[in-house]
Design a protein around this motif. Structure first.
Motif, PDB file in Angstrom:
ATOM      1  N   GLY A 134      23.936  39.061 -14.034  1.00 25.01           N
ATOM      2  CA  GLY A 134      23.601  37.415 -13.943  1.00 25.01           C
ATOM      3  C   GLY A 134      22.133  37.415 -13.553  1.00 25.01           C
ATOM      4  N   THR A 135      21.138  36.174 -13.457  1.00 22.55           N
ATOM      5  CA  THR A 135      20.129  36.669 -13.162  1.00 22.55           C
ATOM      6  C   THR A 135      20.475  35.255 -11.795  1.00 22.55           C
ATOM      7  N   TYR A 136      21.533  34.970 -11.470  1.00 20.75           N
ATOM      8  CA  TYR A 136      21.518  33.826  -9.934  1.00 20.75           C
ATOM      9  C   TYR A 136      23.078  34.595  -9.824  1.00 20.75           C
ATOM     10  N   GLY A 137      23.335  34.762  -7.900  1.00 24.14           N
ATOM     11  CA  GLY A 137      24.877  35.058  -7.741  1.00 24.14           C
ATOM     12  C   GLY A 137      24.939  36.026  -7.916  1.00 24.14           C
ATOM     13  N   ASN A 138      26.640  36.230  -8.371  1.00 18.33           N
ATOM     14  CA  ASN A 138      27.273  36.848  -8.095  1.00 18.33           C
ATOM     15  C   ASN A 138      27.244  38.569  -6.856  1.00 18.33           C
ATOM     16  N   LYS A 139      26.323  38.043  -5.593  1.00 20.27           N
ATOM     17  CA  LYS A 139      26.050  39.242  -5.194  1.00 20.27           C
ATOM     18  C   LYS A 139      27.391  39.684  -4.420  1.00 20.27           C
ATOM     19  N   GLN A 140      28.223  39.123  -4.477  1.00 28.16           N
ATOM     20  CA  GLN A 140      29.765  39.879  -3.994  1.00 28.16           C
ATOM     21  C   GLN A 140      29.915  40.949  -4.866  1.00 28.16           C
ATOM     22  N   ASN A 141      29.403  41.420  -5.646  1.00 25.76           N
ATOM     23  CA  ASN A 141      29.933  42.306  -6.726  1.00 25.76           C
ATOM     24  C   ASN A 141      28.627  43.669  -6.135  1.00 25.76           C
ATOM     25  N   CYS A 142      27.792  43.755  -5.017  1.00 24.36           N
ATOM     26  CA  CYS A 142      27.383  44.512  -3.974  1.00 24.36           C
ATOM     27  C   CYS A 142      27.177  44.075  -3.133  1.00 24.36           C
ATOM     28  N   PRO A 143      27.725  44.948  -2.154  1.00 25.83           N
ATOM     29  CA  PRO A 143      27.668  44.561  -1.124  1.00 25.83           C
ATOM     30  C   PRO A 143      26.658  45.036  -0.231  1.00 25.83           C
ATOM     31  N   CYS A 144      26.384  46.260  -0.328  1.00 21.42           N
ATOM     32  CA  CYS A 144      24.972  46.503   0.174  1.00 21.42           C
ATOM     33  C   CYS A 144      23.741  45.513   0.029  1.00 21.42           C
ATOM     34  N   TYR A 145      23.697  45.082  -1.454  1.00 19.68           N
ATOM     35  CA  TYR A 145      22.838  43.983  -1.922  1.00 19.68           C
ATOM     36  C   TYR A 145      22.623  42.650  -0.741  1.00 19.68           C
ATOM     37  N   TYR A 170      16.023  42.436 -15.981  1.00 20.55           N
ATOM     38  CA  TYR A 170      17.233  40.993 -16.350  1.00 20.55           C
ATOM     39  C   TYR A 170      17.513  39.843 -15.313  1.00 20.55           C
ATOM     40  N   ARG A 171      17.670  40.908 -14.405  1.00 21.84           N
ATOM     41  CA  ARG A 171      17.725  39.546 -13.101  1.00 21.84           C
ATOM     42  C   ARG A 171      16.924  38.555 -12.630  1.00 21.84           C
ATOM     43  N   CYS A 172      15.768  39.111 -12.588  1.00 25.70           N
ATOM     44  CA  CYS A 172      14.874  38.736 -12.622  1.00 25.70           C
ATOM     45  C   CYS A 172      14.075  37.519 -13.371  1.00 25.70           C
ATOM     46  N   SER A 173      14.674  37.877 -14.703  1.00 26.25           N
ATOM     47  CA  SER A 173      14.596  36.885 -16.373  1.00 26.25           C
ATOM     48  C   SER A 173      13.893  35.571 -16.452  1.00 26.25           C
ATOM     49  N   ALA A 174      14.751  35.287 -15.163  1.00 26.82           N
ATOM     50  CA  ALA A 174      14.881  33.317 -15.458  1.00 26.82           C
ATOM     51  C   ALA A 174      14.374  33.055 -14.090  1.00 26.82           C
ATOM     52  N   THR A 175      13.676  33.446 -13.396  1.00 27.97           N
ATOM     53  CA  THR A 175      12.838  32.853 -12.392  1.00 27.97           C
ATOM     54  C   THR A 175      10.943  33.040 -12.763  1.00 27.97           C
ATOM     55  N   SER A 176      10.685  32.039 -11.984  1.00 27.56           N
ATOM     56  CA  SER A 176       8.887  32.385 -12.617  1.00 27.56           C
ATOM     57  C   SER A 176       8.679  33.061 -11.038  1.00 27.56           C
TER      58      SER A 176
END
Length: 96
Positions: free
Chosen positions: A72-83, A44-50
């Motif tokens: 989501g497919t982009y952003g929201n990285k603050q939800n996963c600090p390690c990531y 799902y995370r990579c579904s919107a990329t070419s």
């Protein structure tokens, strides 16, 4: 009587700790996924990329280390600090 009050108090503390633990897990922090959950979340995370292949490669790598994939497919990285904090040598984010 005193022993039953003591056991009831300990039981309430245990229930409270379990409730707090569930709230922390539900709040979207990192490290909550099981390894088998990485592939569907990365799909799902990579579904919107070419650039699906590199996105999946790095997403799976990051998920296996962090056990978290941002929503989501982009952003929201603050939800996963390690990531969010795993960087390349150049200082860019390693995880998509």
């Amino acid at each position: 009587m005193a022993n039953s009050i003591k056991y009831a108090f300990l039981f309430l503390i245990l229930i409270s700790l379990l409730s707090v633990s569930n709230l922390v897990q539900a709040s979207g922090g990192g490290g909550r996924l099981h390894p088998q959950d990485c592939r569907p979340r990365c799909n799902y995370r990579c579904s919107a990329t070419s650039h699906k292949k590199p996105c999946m490669f790095f997403c799976l790598k990051c998920c296996s280390k962090c056990l978290c994939v941002p929503s989501g497919t982009y952003g929201n990285k603050q939800n996963c600090p390690c990531y969010n904090n795993w960087k390349t040598k150049e200082g860019r984010s390693k995880c998509p």
